[in-house]
Scaffold this motif. Structure first.
Motif, PDB file in Angstrom:
ATOM      1  N   THR A 193       0.926  -1.333  -0.168  1.00 33.74           N
ATOM      2  CA  THR A 193      -0.135  -0.110   0.138  1.00 33.74           C
ATOM      3  C   THR A 193       0.981   1.685  -0.030  1.00 33.74           C
ATOM      4  O   THR A 193       0.356   2.350  -0.953  1.00 33.74           O
ATOM      5  N   GLY A 194       1.839   1.096   0.628  1.00 38.30           N
ATOM      6  CA  GLY A 194       2.297   2.535   0.827  1.00 38.30           C
ATOM      7  C   GLY A 194       3.574   2.919  -0.718  1.00 38.30           C
ATOM      8  O   GLY A 194       3.633   4.059  -1.307  1.00 38.30           O
ATOM      9  N   VAL A 195       3.690   1.268  -0.857  1.00 37.60           N
ATOM     10  CA  VAL A 195       4.526   2.124  -2.452  1.00 37.60           C
ATOM     11  C   VAL A 195       3.514   2.617  -3.471  1.00 37.60           C
ATOM     12  O   VAL A 195       3.848   2.944  -4.276  1.00 37.60           O
ATOM     13  N   PHE A 196       2.143   1.786  -3.527  1.00 41.78           N
ATOM     14  CA  PHE A 196       1.245   1.860  -4.589  1.00 41.78           C
ATOM     15  C   PHE A 196       0.756   3.637  -4.022  1.00 41.78           C
ATOM     16  O   PHE A 196       1.316   4.094  -5.477  1.00 41.78           O
ATOM     17  N   CYS A 197       0.724   4.128  -3.162  1.00 35.97           N
ATOM     18  CA  CYS A 197       0.447   5.620  -2.376  1.00 35.97           C
ATOM     19  C   CYS A 197       1.346   6.230  -2.821  1.00 35.97           C
ATOM     20  O   CYS A 197       1.679   7.076  -3.895  1.00 35.97           O
ATOM     21  N   GLN A 198       2.833   6.102  -2.577  1.00 29.53           N
ATOM     22  CA  GLN A 198       4.248   6.643  -3.285  1.00 29.53           C
ATOM     23  C   GLN A 198       4.083   6.895  -4.759  1.00 29.53           C
ATOM     24  O   GLN A 198       4.569   7.762  -5.017  1.00 29.53           O
ATOM     25  N   THR A 199       3.862   6.067  -5.318  1.00 35.99           N
ATOM     26  CA  THR A 199       4.052   6.041  -6.766  1.00 35.99           C
ATOM     27  C   THR A 199       2.846   7.002  -7.514  1.00 35.99           C
ATOM     28  O   THR A 199       2.531   8.043  -8.492  1.00 35.99           O
ATOM     29  N   ALA A 200       1.828   6.320  -6.475  1.00 33.18           N
ATOM     30  CA  ALA A 200       0.303   7.816  -7.332  1.00 33.18           C
ATOM     31  C   ALA A 200       1.151   8.971  -6.841  1.00 33.18           C
ATOM     32  O   ALA A 200       0.710   9.979  -7.672  1.00 33.18           O
ATOM     33  N   ILE A 201       0.900   9.612  -5.623  1.00 35.33           N
ATOM     34  CA  ILE A 201       1.335  10.778  -5.221  1.00 35.33           C
ATOM     35  C   ILE A 201       3.328  11.585  -6.895  1.00 35.33           C
ATOM     36  O   ILE A 201       2.692  12.326  -6.999  1.00 35.33           O
ATOM     37  N   GLU A 202       3.404  10.789  -6.592  1.00 33.82           N
ATOM     38  CA  GLU A 202       4.812  11.040  -7.835  1.00 33.82           C
ATOM     39  C   GLU A 202       3.996  11.133  -9.030  1.00 33.82           C
ATOM     40  O   GLU A 202       5.147  12.140  -9.323  1.00 33.82           O
ATOM     41  N   ASN A 203       3.916  10.450  -9.763  1.00 34.93           N
ATOM     42  CA  ASN A 203       2.714  10.730 -10.705  1.00 34.93           C
ATOM     43  C   ASN A 203       2.045  12.046 -10.542  1.00 34.93           C
ATOM     44  O   ASN A 203       1.760  12.804 -11.776  1.00 34.93           O
ATOM     45  N   ALA A 204       0.898  12.350 -10.021  1.00 35.70           N
ATOM     46  CA  ALA A 204       0.289  13.322  -9.950  1.00 35.70           C
ATOM     47  C   ALA A 204       1.701  14.336  -9.515  1.00 35.70           C
ATOM     48  O   ALA A 204       0.961  15.809 -10.183  1.00 35.70           O
ATOM     49  N   LYS A 205       2.448  14.836  -8.661  1.00 35.91           N
ATOM     50  CA  LYS A 205       3.205  15.501  -8.630  1.00 35.91           C
ATOM     51  C   LYS A 205       4.097  15.468 -10.243  1.00 35.91           C
ATOM     52  O   LYS A 205       4.494  16.874 -11.115  1.00 35.91           O
ATOM     53  N   LYS A 206       4.393  14.955 -11.848  1.00 35.95           N
ATOM     54  CA  LYS A 206       5.014  15.268 -12.855  1.00 35.95           C
ATOM     55  C   LYS A 206       3.268  15.850 -13.861  1.00 35.95           C
ATOM     56  O   LYS A 206       3.599  16.367 -13.903  1.00 35.95           O
ATOM     57  N   ASP A 207       2.289  14.883 -13.298  1.00 37.27           N
ATOM     58  CA  ASP A 207       0.954  15.372 -14.315  1.00 37.27           C
ATOM     59  C   ASP A 207       1.268  16.514 -13.793  1.00 37.27           C
ATOM     60  O   ASP A 207       0.512  17.730 -14.908  1.00 37.27           O
ATOM     61  N   GLN A 208       1.052  18.108 -12.891  1.00 40.84           N
ATOM     62  CA  GLN A 208       1.269  18.794 -12.358  1.00 40.84           C
ATOM     63  C   GLN A 208       1.924  19.554 -12.723  1.00 40.84           C
ATOM     64  O   GLN A 208       1.625  21.017 -13.449  1.00 40.84           O
ATOM     65  N   SER A 209       3.231  18.786 -12.811  1.00 38.37           N
ATOM     66  CA  SER A 209       4.536  19.953 -13.666  1.00 38.37           C
ATOM     67  C   SER A 209       4.528  19.702 -14.798  1.00 38.37           C
ATOM     68  O   SER A 209       4.478  20.881 -15.903  1.00 38.37           O
ATOM     69  N   GLU A 210       3.698  19.295 -15.914  1.00 33.41           N
ATOM     70  CA  GLU A 210       3.725  18.836 -16.674  1.00 33.41           C
ATOM     71  C   GLU A 210       2.735  19.736 -17.569  1.00 33.41           C
ATOM     72  O   GLU A 210       2.996  20.237 -18.710  1.00 33.41           O
ATOM     73  N   VAL A 211       1.113  19.937 -16.704  1.00 31.67           N
ATOM     74  CA  VAL A 211       0.267  20.621 -16.966  1.00 31.67           C
ATOM     75  C   VAL A 211       1.072  22.540 -17.207  1.00 31.67           C
ATOM     76  O   VAL A 211       1.177  23.353 -17.305  1.00 31.67           O
ATOM     77  N   LEU A 212       0.834  22.418 -15.882  1.00 31.98           N
ATOM     78  CA  LEU A 212       2.156  23.708 -15.457  1.00 31.98           C
ATOM     79  C   LEU A 212       3.365  23.912 -17.312  1.00 31.98           C
ATOM     80  O   LEU A 212       2.794  25.415 -17.998  1.00 31.98           O
ATOM     81  N   ALA A 213       4.118  22.938 -17.378  1.00 29.01           N
ATOM     82  CA  ALA A 213       4.559  23.835 -18.613  1.00 29.01           C
ATOM     83  C   ALA A 213       4.314  23.846 -19.824  1.00 29.01           C
ATOM     84  O   ALA A 213       4.742  24.260 -20.939  1.00 29.01           O
ATOM     85  N   ALA A 214       2.749  23.040 -19.670  1.00 30.89           N
ATOM     86  CA  ALA A 214       2.330  23.372 -21.219  1.00 30.89           C
ATOM     87  C   ALA A 214       1.510  24.037 -21.195  1.00 30.89           C
ATOM     88  O   ALA A 214       0.978  25.637 -22.676  1.00 30.89           O
ATOM     89  N   GLN A 215       0.898  24.553 -20.068  1.00 23.20           N
ATOM     90  CA  GLN A 215       0.351  26.482 -20.110  1.00 23.20           C
ATOM     91  C   GLN A 215       1.552  27.301 -20.205  1.00 23.20           C
ATOM     92  O   GLN A 215       1.358  28.560 -21.118  1.00 23.20           O
ATOM     93  N   ILE A 216       2.750  27.210 -19.192  1.00 23.32           N
ATOM     94  CA  ILE A 216       3.603  28.349 -19.767  1.00 23.32           C
ATOM     95  C   ILE A 216       4.204  28.035 -21.273  1.00 23.32           C
ATOM     96  O   ILE A 216       4.234  29.366 -21.877  1.00 23.32           O
ATOM     97  N   GLU A 217       4.050  27.402 -21.909  1.00 18.06           N
ATOM     98  CA  GLU A 217       4.214  27.435 -23.489  1.00 18.06           C
ATOM     99  C   GLU A 217       2.977  27.955 -23.974  1.00 18.06           C
ATOM    100  O   GLU A 217       3.591  28.337 -24.847  1.00 18.06           O
ATOM    101  N   LEU A 218       2.069  27.792 -24.052  1.00 11.76           N
ATOM    102  CA  LEU A 218       0.661  27.967 -24.291  1.00 11.76           C
ATOM    103  C   LEU A 218       0.863  29.437 -23.772  1.00 11.76           C
ATOM    104  O   LEU A 218       0.429  30.379 -25.054  1.00 11.76           O
TER     105      LEU A 218
END
Length: 96
Positions: A15-40
């Motif tokens: 469960t801990g590994v699953f939660c950690q992976t989910a948190i890391e993926n959410a951070k990546k998604d957030q930074s990708e969205v931010l980068a896309a917004q800056i590019e736009l």
């Protein structure tokens, strides 16, 4: 009892590994969205700069009221404003 405790501990680790992976993926998604917004935003700024440069008939680096009025009636500019959900009547606030 030992088997139950070991099973519980193993499930807790999984469960801990699953939660950690989910948190890391959410951070990546957030930074990708931010980068896309800056590019736009950079693309919009570049396009507006190009439109304003094209509207500067005397190449002075500044838009006069006449040049701005001419640009505000240009079909390219009107369509570009529409693509940004900007009402053409609101464009005059840019000139102020």
């Amino acid at each position: 009892v030992y088997i139950a405790f070991t099973y519980f501990a193993l499930l807790n680790v999984v469960t801990g590994v699953f939660c950690q992976t989910a948190i890391e993926n959410a951070k990546k998604d957030q930074s990708e969205v931010l980068a896309a917004q800056i590019e736009l935003e950079e693309a919009v700024a570049k396009q507006l700069s190009r439109l304003f440069t094209d509207a500067d008939d005397d190449n002075s680096g500044e838009l006069t009221l006449d040049e701005f009025e001419h640009m505000a009636q240009d079909e390219r500019f009107i369509m570009y404003c529409a693509s940004l959900d900007i009402n053409p009547d609101d464009v005059w606030s840019l000139f102020k």
